[in-house]
Design a protein around this motif. Structure first.
Motif, PDB file in Angstrom:
ATOM      1  N   ASP A 200       0.940  -1.183  -0.090  1.00 47.56           N
ATOM      2  CA  ASP A 200       0.170  -0.075   0.166  1.00 47.56           C
ATOM      3  C   ASP A 200       0.729   1.442   0.109  1.00 47.56           C
ATOM      4  O   ASP A 200       0.432   2.019   0.631  1.00 47.56           O
ATOM      5  N   GLY A 201       1.876   1.161  -0.845  1.00 50.28           N
ATOM      6  CA  GLY A 201       2.513   2.412  -1.028  1.00 50.28           C
ATOM      7  C   GLY A 201       3.937   2.606  -0.010  1.00 50.28           C
ATOM      8  O   GLY A 201       4.690   3.548  -0.056  1.00 50.28           O
ATOM      9  N   VAL A 202       4.067   1.523   0.951  1.00 49.86           N
ATOM     10  CA  VAL A 202       5.141   1.691   2.003  1.00 49.86           C
ATOM     11  C   VAL A 202       6.036   0.450   1.639  1.00 49.86           C
ATOM     12  O   VAL A 202       5.616  -0.640   1.676  1.00 49.86           O
ATOM     13  N   PRO A 203       7.438   1.080   1.512  1.00 50.54           N
ATOM     14  CA  PRO A 203       8.541  -0.002   1.362  1.00 50.54           C
ATOM     15  C   PRO A 203       8.832  -0.460   2.624  1.00 50.54           C
ATOM     16  O   PRO A 203       9.016  -0.165   3.510  1.00 50.54           O
ATOM     17  N   ILE A 204       9.019  -2.016   2.465  1.00 56.76           N
ATOM     18  CA  ILE A 204       9.454  -2.583   3.709  1.00 56.76           C
ATOM     19  C   ILE A 204      10.625  -3.272   3.456  1.00 56.76           C
ATOM     20  O   ILE A 204      11.033  -3.923   2.149  1.00 56.76           O
ATOM     21  N   ASN A 205      11.462  -3.663   4.378  1.00 58.89           N
ATOM     22  CA  ASN A 205      12.686  -4.373   4.202  1.00 58.89           C
ATOM     23  C   ASN A 205      12.605  -5.888   3.733  1.00 58.89           C
ATOM     24  O   ASN A 205      11.843  -6.648   4.608  1.00 58.89           O
ATOM     25  N   ALA A 206      12.925  -6.438   2.763  1.00 57.22           N
ATOM     26  CA  ALA A 206      12.543  -7.671   2.147  1.00 57.22           C
ATOM     27  C   ALA A 206      13.576  -8.952   2.713  1.00 57.22           C
ATOM     28  O   ALA A 206      13.493  -9.877   2.752  1.00 57.22           O
ATOM     29  N   THR A 207      14.768  -8.244   3.497  1.00 62.68           N
ATOM     30  CA  THR A 207      15.548  -9.087   4.006  1.00 62.68           C
ATOM     31  C   THR A 207      14.985 -10.154   4.953  1.00 62.68           C
ATOM     32  O   THR A 207      14.430  -9.693   6.037  1.00 62.68           O
ATOM     33  N   PRO A 208      15.047 -11.348   4.939  1.00 66.95           N
ATOM     34  CA  PRO A 208      14.584 -12.330   5.943  1.00 66.95           C
ATOM     35  C   PRO A 208      15.077 -11.985   7.410  1.00 66.95           C
ATOM     36  O   PRO A 208      16.378 -11.474   7.452  1.00 66.95           O
ATOM     37  N   VAL A 209      14.442 -12.108   8.296  1.00 62.94           N
ATOM     38  CA  VAL A 209      14.653 -11.704   9.686  1.00 62.94           C
ATOM     39  C   VAL A 209      15.462 -12.920  10.318  1.00 62.94           C
ATOM     40  O   VAL A 209      15.193 -14.005  10.121  1.00 62.94           O
ATOM     41  N   GLU A 210      16.426 -12.731  11.013  1.00 63.43           N
ATOM     42  CA  GLU A 210      17.235 -13.640  11.551  1.00 63.43           C
ATOM     43  C   GLU A 210      16.616 -14.191  12.533  1.00 63.43           C
ATOM     44  O   GLU A 210      15.567 -13.898  13.354  1.00 63.43           O
ATOM     45  N   SER A 211      16.968 -15.471  12.823  1.00 62.23           N
ATOM     46  CA  SER A 211      16.504 -16.511  14.185  1.00 62.23           C
ATOM     47  C   SER A 211      17.555 -17.428  14.451  1.00 62.23           C
ATOM     48  O   SER A 211      18.142 -17.867  13.788  1.00 62.23           O
ATOM     49  N   ASN A 212      17.467 -17.863  15.825  1.00 64.55           N
ATOM     50  CA  ASN A 212      18.260 -18.944  16.488  1.00 64.55           C
ATOM     51  C   ASN A 212      17.603 -20.162  16.135  1.00 64.55           C
ATOM     52  O   ASN A 212      18.220 -21.365  16.566  1.00 64.55           O
ATOM     53  N   SER A 213      16.284 -20.330  15.692  1.00 64.93           N
ATOM     54  CA  SER A 213      15.428 -21.399  15.868  1.00 64.93           C
ATOM     55  C   SER A 213      15.726 -22.165  14.145  1.00 64.93           C
ATOM     56  O   SER A 213      16.388 -21.752  13.457  1.00 64.93           O
ATOM     57  N   LEU A 214      15.026 -23.253  14.056  1.00 66.35           N
ATOM     58  CA  LEU A 214      15.025 -23.809  12.593  1.00 66.35           C
ATOM     59  C   LEU A 214      14.518 -22.761  11.527  1.00 66.35           C
ATOM     60  O   LEU A 214      14.888 -22.921  10.338  1.00 66.35           O
ATOM     61  N   LEU A 215      13.743 -21.753  11.809  1.00 69.02           N
ATOM     62  CA  LEU A 215      13.548 -20.605  10.851  1.00 69.02           C
ATOM     63  C   LEU A 215      14.929 -20.104  10.522  1.00 69.02           C
ATOM     64  O   LEU A 215      14.893 -19.299   9.403  1.00 69.02           O
ATOM     65  N   GLY A 216      15.901 -20.134  11.135  1.00 68.16           N
ATOM     66  CA  GLY A 216      17.055 -19.493  10.761  1.00 68.16           C
ATOM     67  C   GLY A 216      17.795 -20.152   9.539  1.00 68.16           C
ATOM     68  O   GLY A 216      18.815 -19.467   9.019  1.00 68.16           O
ATOM     69  N   ASN A 217      17.350 -21.422   9.139  1.00 71.12           N
ATOM     70  CA  ASN A 217      17.748 -21.935   8.056  1.00 71.12           C
ATOM     71  C   ASN A 217      17.565 -21.024   6.709  1.00 71.12           C
ATOM     72  O   ASN A 217      18.596 -20.931   5.871  1.00 71.12           O
ATOM     73  N   THR A 218      16.639 -20.461   6.680  1.00 73.08           N
ATOM     74  CA  THR A 218      16.420 -19.291   5.578  1.00 73.08           C
ATOM     75  C   THR A 218      15.839 -18.176   5.941  1.00 73.08           C
ATOM     76  O   THR A 218      15.797 -17.176   5.334  1.00 73.08           O
ATOM     77  N   GLY A 219      15.633 -17.890   7.340  1.00 74.88           N
ATOM     78  CA  GLY A 219      15.172 -16.696   7.865  1.00 74.88           C
ATOM     79  C   GLY A 219      13.710 -16.732   8.101  1.00 74.88           C
ATOM     80  O   GLY A 219      12.971 -17.587   7.242  1.00 74.88           O
ATOM     81  N   ILE A 220      13.315 -15.665   8.764  1.00 78.93           N
ATOM     82  CA  ILE A 220      11.978 -15.147   8.702  1.00 78.93           C
ATOM     83  C   ILE A 220      11.363 -14.563   7.729  1.00 78.93           C
ATOM     84  O   ILE A 220      11.711 -13.441   7.624  1.00 78.93           O
ATOM     85  N   ASP A 221      10.172 -15.114   7.008  1.00 81.19           N
ATOM     86  CA  ASP A 221       9.714 -14.145   5.904  1.00 81.19           C
ATOM     87  C   ASP A 221       8.810 -12.764   6.505  1.00 81.19           C
ATOM     88  O   ASP A 221       8.271 -12.827   7.226  1.00 81.19           O
ATOM     89  N   PRO A 222       9.537 -11.821   6.127  1.00 77.44           N
ATOM     90  CA  PRO A 222       8.679 -10.402   6.623  1.00 77.44           C
ATOM     91  C   PRO A 222       7.373 -10.127   6.222  1.00 77.44           C
ATOM     92  O   PRO A 222       6.729  -9.353   6.753  1.00 77.44           O
ATOM     93  N   LEU A 223       6.911 -10.956   5.156  1.00 79.36           N
ATOM     94  CA  LEU A 223       5.615 -10.712   4.686  1.00 79.36           C
ATOM     95  C   LEU A 223       4.601 -11.654   5.337  1.00 79.36           C
ATOM     96  O   LEU A 223       3.383 -11.893   5.322  1.00 79.36           O
ATOM     97  N   ASN A 224       4.910 -12.780   6.439  1.00 76.64           N
ATOM     98  CA  ASN A 224       4.209 -13.515   6.943  1.00 76.64           C
ATOM     99  C   ASN A 224       2.942 -12.905   7.871  1.00 76.64           C
ATOM    100  O   ASN A 224       1.928 -13.426   7.842  1.00 76.64           O
TER     101      ASN A 224
END
Length: 999
Positions: A200-224
Motif C-alpha cells: 500500500d505504498g510503503v516499502p518494507i525491508n525484504a531481507t529475511p529476519v534472523e532467527s536462532n531456531s529452525l527458521l534461521g535456515n532461511t530466515g523469517i519471511d517479513p511478509l508472514n
C-alpha cells in the motif's frame, strides 16, 4: 509473550467491533439521503449477453450518492425515486442508464465493450496504467487467484502464476522465508538479490529476519504477518520502464501488494472459514531391517573382517527383528490448518471503508506440540470531497504471529540415515531414551527434542495518501508511510534434552533474540495531466525522504535452578550479552516521469531518479538512474488493420534503462573498533574503503502483444537482457591482514537473458458454461558474462566465466574401477590427489525453463479452478547409496549384491568411504529433477439465492481445495522443488474445505 499476544488480539477485536458499529451507523445514514415518500424498492438481475450473471456491477441512483453492487448471482436491490434513473456500470461493459418509471423490477443485459477491456487498472507504483497502454512489463494476480490458498506468505501463492518470477519454498516449517527471483540472479551476494516489497505504498525491508531456531535456515519471511485473504492484487514490475522510477531499490524487481478497499452501498459483511490437513506427500524407498542386515553382513564378508560390538553393534547388540519406519515416525504426522476471516465494507459515494480481521493456525507434521498461529486486523478508509478535488486514503494493517517449534534441532536431518533396527528414542514415560544409545557410544538422534523455541513477530503497516487538485489537470499528492516490525524469540534449552553424561545436561539455559525494524517514508508529488494537440501528456515530479532504524539484541541466560524458570532472566545465574547492534539508514531521492500518448496508438514513457544512500562514503552517495519505454498499437494504423484482419489487438513495445543497488551492509566505508575485555583498549573489527559505489543494472526488453478472435485469445512474448556490473561484495583478504574481507566493487558483469510467453483465452462462453485459461512460460539464461583476472581472485573456485552463478564444480565420473570395485573419478593432472584442479565438470543448477497453466471453469452454480506448474531442471539425489556403512541406504543398493551393478561393491573400508565421498562431488548422483505438479485445485458450489434469502444471507459458497496433490517426475529424491540434496522437502500436500458467507 503468549499473554501479550492474547491481550493484543482481544483488544484489536474490541476495537474492530467498535469501529464497525460506528461506521455501519454513519455509512448507512449517508446512503439514506432521500425522503422516504419519494422512494420505492427496485430489484433485478444484471447479466451479460450470454445470460450469465455479473457480480460486482455498480448500481447507482443518478444525481445521488445512493448505490449498491450486484451479488454473486447478479442480483441487486435498491431504493430509488419512482421518477429516478438507475446507472449500471462495470469495467469491460458499456455503462447503461435506465429510468425507473414506477417499475419495481429492472433486469438488464450489459453489452461487452471491447475498447474497455483494457481499462482494468494496473498498479505501476507511482501511477496507474492499463493493459492496453502500459509500456513496461508488469505481471498481475488478483484476489480470486490467491485468497483461498492455505499459505502463510503471499509469495507462496505466486508459484507458477507469473512469467519471469521464480518462487521456491523455504522449507516445511511454517514461516520460513521463500526465495523469490525476478528474472534471475543479478548479484554475487545473496543479500543483493532481494526485490523491493511495497505494501500500500510503503516499502518494507525484504531481507529475511534472523532467527536462532529452525527458521534461521532461511530466515523469517517479513511478509508472514499479512492476511492473504485481504490482498486485492499483487503486481510484479520487471523491466527498466517499470522499475527505473524506483531507482536503486528496483534493481531486482518490485513486488507491489495492494490490500482491499471498501465499496459504495450499504454495509456488507463477509465471513469465510476453511479447515484442512497437511501431510508430507512422499517417502524415500529405504532398506527394511532384513535387507539392511543382509547388506551389513555382506560388507564384513567383502572386507574379510570380523564384526565386533564396536563396529557392528547394529548386528550384535541391537534387536535384529526390530523395524521402525523412521520417516513415518518423525514426519508422518498430520498437520491441521484452520483459517477464519471476517470483514465489513460499505459507504457512500464520498466515503467508503473496509475493516476486517483474520486468524490462521497451522500444526506440524513432526512429533511434538508445535504450531504456527497468526492474527491480523486491517482498516481502509477512502474519502473524496463533493467537488472531487480532495481525495484521502488511509490504510492500516496489523499482524501478529507466534511460531512454536522444536528449537534448533532439525527432526528430519538424520531421519534417512537411522538404521531400521535402531532402538527407540523415547521411554514409556515420554522422556528421551539414552541407555541403548550411549551403550554403543552414540547420542539419541532426537537429542535436544525438548528444546522449545517460541518466536513472536508483530508488524504495523500504515499509509496515508492525500491528493488535492490545485487547478484543472494539476494535482498535489503526498504519500506518508510508516512500518514497524518487531521479532522476539525465546529458545528454552532444558538439561533433560541432552545426554545425562554430557556438559549440556549440567544446567538449564535460554537464548533470547530481538530484532526491530522501523521505517518511515514521505513522498510529496506533483502530478500533471492534460491534452496537447492530438495526444495526452502525463507528468510526475516527486521527492522521497526515507529513514530506517534497525536494531538487534541477543542475550543468553545460564544456570536456571528449575525448568519452569527458563526464560526469566532474573532467575538466571549468569547472563551473557552476546550481540547488540543499532543501524540507521537514510535514503533520499528526486524522481520524475513523463508519459505521452499520441492518438491512443503511440506511447512513450520517460522515467528518471537521482538516489542518495547513506551506505556509501562521501562523494559516492548519489547516482542517477532512468529509462525510456515505448509502445505502438500498430493495429490502429489503417494501412495495417486490413493486412492483419485476423488480429483484434496488436502492440509492440520496448524499453531500456538503468537501475542500481545499494543492498550492502551499513557503515562499510568506515573503520570500526570494539572495546577490549580489559580496561582502556580497543581493537579494529572492520577495514574502511570509502571508494566503493553503486552496482548498476542495465535492462533491455522488446515485446509483442497480440489479440485474436475479438480478444478471446491474447498472446504476449517478451525478450529481456539484464546486465549487472560493478558488483558489490565483501572482497576476501589474506589471513595475514587480520580481516576476512573488505567491502569493494569487483569488475564482474552478470547477465540474465530470457524469453517469456504469456497466453490467456476465453475458451467457452455460453449461458451455463464458461472456461478461461492462462499459460505462462519462461526460458531464462544466467551467466557470468565477464570477470577480468578471476584466476587471481578468491572466487576462482566458485564461478566460471560464461556459466551461471549457481553452479557446482564436479569431478569427472569414470564408472566402477574394475580392479577395486569402487567408484572412480578422474585425476585430471595425475598428481595422485583430488582437489579443485581436478573438478572440471560444471553443473548448471539453474532451471532450464519453468511456467504454469491455470484454468477456471464455471457451470451454473459450480466453479472449478486448477493450476499446474512445471519446471525443467537437473538435481542431485544426494547421498544414501554407500552400501555397507552404519547408515540406512536407498533400497537400490541391493543391486550391489549382483555383478554389473552401477553401485560400488558393498564395503565399510576407508578406501570405499573415500571413493564414495569423491563420487558425491561428481555427476554420478545427478538426474533429471523436472516435474509437473498440480499446485492448486479448488471446487466451489454457490447455493441458490432463494435458499439463502431464508437465512438472510446474500450468498453462500462452499468450496473444497487441494494443494500439491500430486507431482509427475522421474526424480527419486524427496521433493523436486528442492533438488539440491535429495532429502529435503517443502511442498506439503494439503486438503481443505470451507464456506464463504456474504450478508
Amino acid at each position: 509473550m503468549k499473554n501479550n499476544y492474547s491481550r493484543l488480539k482481544w483488544m484489536a477485536l474490541i476495537i474492530i467491533v467498535g469501529i464497525f458499529f460506528f461506521l455501519s451507523k454513519t455509512a448507512n445514514a449517508a446512503t439514506s439521503t432521500l425522503p422516504l415518500f419519494q422512494q420505492q424498492e427496485v430489484s433485478g438481475v444484471v447479466q451479460d449477453q450470454n445470460g450469465l450473471p455479473i457480480p460486482g456491477v455498480t448500481v447507482t441512483v443518478k444525481n445521488t450518492n445512493r448505490g449498491t453492487v450486484t451479488n454473486l448471482d447478479g442480483e441487486y436491490t435498491i431504493n430509488a425515486p419512482a421518477n429516478g434513473t438507475l446507472i449500471f456500470s462495470y469495467l469491460g461493459y458499456k455503462t447503461v442508464e435506465i429510468p425507473v418509471d414506477n417499475n419495481e423490477e429492472i433486469s438488464i443485459q450489459l453489452e461487452e465493450d471491447i475498447a474497455a477491456l483494457g481499462e482494468v487498472k494496473i498498479n505501476a507504483g507511482y501511477y496507474n496504467t492499463t493493459e492496453r497502454e502500459r509500456t513496461g512489463n508488469i505481471s498481475r494476480v488478483t484476489e480470486e487467484e490467491i485468497e483461498n490458498q492455505p499459505v502463510v506468505s503471499p509469495l507462496q501463492a505466486l508459484q507458477g502464476r507469473m512469467a519471469g518470477v521464480e518462487v521456491t519454498s523455504g522449507g516445511s516449517h511454517p514461516g520460513m522465508a521463500p526465495t523469490i527471483r525476478i528474472r534471475g540472479t543479478n548479484s554475487l551476494r545473496e543479500e543483493g538479490n532481494y526485490p523491493l516489497y511495497i505494501i500500500d505504498g510503503v516499502p518494507i525491508n525484504a531481507t529475511p529476519v534472523e532467527s536462532n531456531s529452525l527458521l534461521g535456515n532461511t530466515g523469517i519471511d517479513p511478509l508472514n504477518n499479512l492476511n492473504v485473504s485481504n490482498i486485492e492484487s499483487i503486481e510484479v514490475l520487471k523491466d527498466a520502464d517499470a522499475t527505473a522510477i524506483y531507482g536503486s531499490r528496483g534493481a531486482n524487481g518490485v513486488v507491489l501488494i495492494t490490500t482491499k478497499k471498501g465499496g459504495i452501498g450499504k454495509i456488507e459483511l463477509e465471513a469465510k472459514a476453511y479447515t484442512g490437513i497437511s501431510t508430507v506427500p512422499n517417502r524415500l524407498d529405504l532398506l527394511s531391517t532384513p535387507q539392511y542386515i543382509q547388506i551389513r553382513e555382506k560388507a564384513f564378508e567383502n572386507d574379510d573382517t570380523e564384526p565386533t560390538e564396536s563396529n557392528a553393534y547394529d548386528l550384535l547388540i541391537w534387536d535384529q527383528n526390530r523395524y521402525t519406519d523412521w520417516q513415518e515416525f518423525l514426519f508422518g504426522g498430520n498437520s491441521p490448518v484452520t483459517d477464519l476471516n471476517l470483514s465489513a465494507s460499505g459507504g457512500s459515494e464520498n466515503t467508503s471503508f473496509r475493516i476486517g480481521s483474520s486468524y490462521h493456525n497451522q500444526g506440524t507434521v513432526y512429533p511434538g506440540a508445535y504450531d504456527y498461529s497468526k492474527f491480523t486486523a486491517g482498516f481502509n478508509l477512502n474519502h473524496i470531497s463533493d467537488d472531487k478535488k480532495l481525495d484521502i486514503n488511509l490504510s492500516v494493517n496489523y499482524g501478529e504471529d507466534i511460531n512454536k517449534s522444536v528449537g534448533n534441532v532439525d527432526l528430519s536431518s538424520g531421519t534417512f540415515r537411522l538404521p531400521p533396527n535402531a532402538p527407540s528414542v523415547f521411554n514409556e514415560d515420554g522422556s528421551l531414551h539414552w541407555e541403548e544409545w550411549t551403550q554403543v557410544g552414540l547420542n539419541n538422534p532426537l537429542q535436544g527434542f525438548y528444546n522449545n523455541s517460541e518466536t513472536q513477530t508483530t508488524r504495523l503497516n500504515a499509509n496515508l495518501g492525500v491528493s488535492y487538485q490545485i487547478i484543472a489537470g494539476l494535482r498535489f499528492k503526498a504519500n506518508l508511510g510508516y512500518t514497524s516490525y518487531h521479532s522476539e524469540e525465546l529458545l528454552k534449552i532444558p538439561k533433560k534434552s541432552y545426554n545425562p553424561s554430557s556438559w549440556e545436561s549440567t544446567e538449564n539455559r535460554s537464548s533470547h533474540f530481538q530484532s526491530n525494524r522501523k521505517s518511515y517514508i514521505i513522498e510529496p508529488q506533483l502530478v500533471y495531466s492534460d491534452k496537447i494537440g492530438e495526444g495526452k501528456i502525463d507528468a510526475l515530479l516527486g521527492v522521497t525522504f526515507q529513514k530506517s532504524m534497525n536494531s538487534r539484541l541477543g542475550i543468553q541466560g545460564l544456570g536456571y535452578v528449575a525448568e519452569a524458570l527458563i526464560g526469566n532472566l532474573d532467575a538466571a545465574e549468569t547472563t551473557i550479552n552476546g550481540t547488540s547492534r543499532n543501524i540507521e539508514y537514510k535514503y533520499n531521492a528526486v524522481f520524475a516521469r513523463l508519459g505521452y500518448n499520441l492518438k491512443e496508438k503511440y506511447y512513450i514513457n520517460l522515467t528518471g531518479r537521482r538516489d542518495g544512500s547513506s551506505r556509501f562514503g562521501p562523494g559516492k552517495r548519489f547516482a542517477n538512474f532512468g529509462a525510456v519505454g515505448a509502445a505502438w498499437l500498430f493495429l490502429e494504423e489503417p494501412f495495417l488493420k486490413d493486412r492483419f484482419s485476423f488480429l483484434s489487438f496488436g502492440k509492440v513495445r520496448s524499453s531500456y534503462g538503468t537501475t542500481g543497488s545499494d543492498q550492502i551492509g551499513d557503515y562499510g566505508y568506515l573503520d570500526a573498533y570494539e572495546a577490549t575485555s580489559g580496561p582502556g583498549g580497543i581493537y579494529p573489527v572492520q577495514l574502511s574503503n570509502p571508494d566503493y559505489s553503486w552496482e548498476v543494472n542495465k535492462k533491455l526488453e522488446a515485446a509483442i502483444e497480440l489479440g485474436f478472435v475479438q480478444d478471446r485469445i491474447n498472446v504476449g512474448v517478451s525478450w529481456y537482457r539484464n546486465r549487472s556490473s560493478n558488483q558489490l561484495v565483501g572482497y576476501a583478504l589474506p589471513a595475514m591482514t587480520g580481516f576476512t574481507s573488505v567491502q569493494a566493487n569487483l569488475p564482474a558483469t552478470v547477465q540474465n537473458t530470457g524469453w517469456e510467453i504469456e497466453v490467456s483465452s476465453r475458451n467457452i462462453s455460453s449461458n451455463d458454461f464458461t472456461w478461461q485459461s492462462s499459460f505462462n512460460f519462461t526460458l531464462p539464461k544466467n551467466k557470468l558474462l565477464s570477470y577480468p583476472d578471476i584466476e587471481q581472485s578468491s572466487y576462482v573456485n566458485t564461478y566460471r566465466v560464461g556459466h551461471p552463478l549457481d553452479i557446482s564444480l564436479l569431478y569427472q565420473y569414470e564408472g566402477i574401477d574394475t580392479e577395486t570395485g569402487l567408484y572412480k573419478v578422474t585425476d585430471i593432472n595425475e598428481d595422485g590427489s583430488f582437489d579443485y584442479e581436478d573438478r572440471v565438470v560444471i553443473q548448471d543448477r539453474t532451471r532450464s525453463f519453468y511456467g504454469g497453466l491455470n484454468n477456471n471453469l464455471n457451470y451454473k452454480n459450480f466453479s472449478l479452478q486448477f493450476l499446474f506448474d512445471f519446471v525443467k531442471q537437473e538435481g542431485s539425489i544426494g547421498s544414501l547409496f554407500n552400501a555397507g556403512t552404519l547408515n540406512n541406504q536407498r533400497s537400490e543398493v541391493m543391486q550391489a549384491l549382483d555383478n554389473g551393478s552401477r553401485f560400488q561393491r558393498i564395503s565399510r573400508s576407508l578406501e570405499a568411504s573415500s571413493a564414495y565421498s569423491r563420487v558425491l562431488l561428481s555427476g554420478f548422483p545427478l538426474e533429471d529433477a523436472s516435474f509437473l505438479r498440480l499446485k492448486t485445485i479448488s471446487l466451489g458450489y454457490t447455493l441458490p439465492a432463494d435458499i439463502m434469502q431464508v437465512f438472510g444471507a446474500r450468498s453462500c459458497k462452499l468450496f473444497l481445495s487441494g494443494q500439491n496433490l500430486f507431482v509427475i517426475t522421474s526424480y527419486s529424491g524427496m521433493d523436486p522443488e528442492l533438488p539440491g540434496l535429495g532429502t529435503s522437502f517443502a511442498a506439503l500436500r494439503t486438503v481443505s474445505g470451507g464456506v464463504q458467507l456474504n450478508f
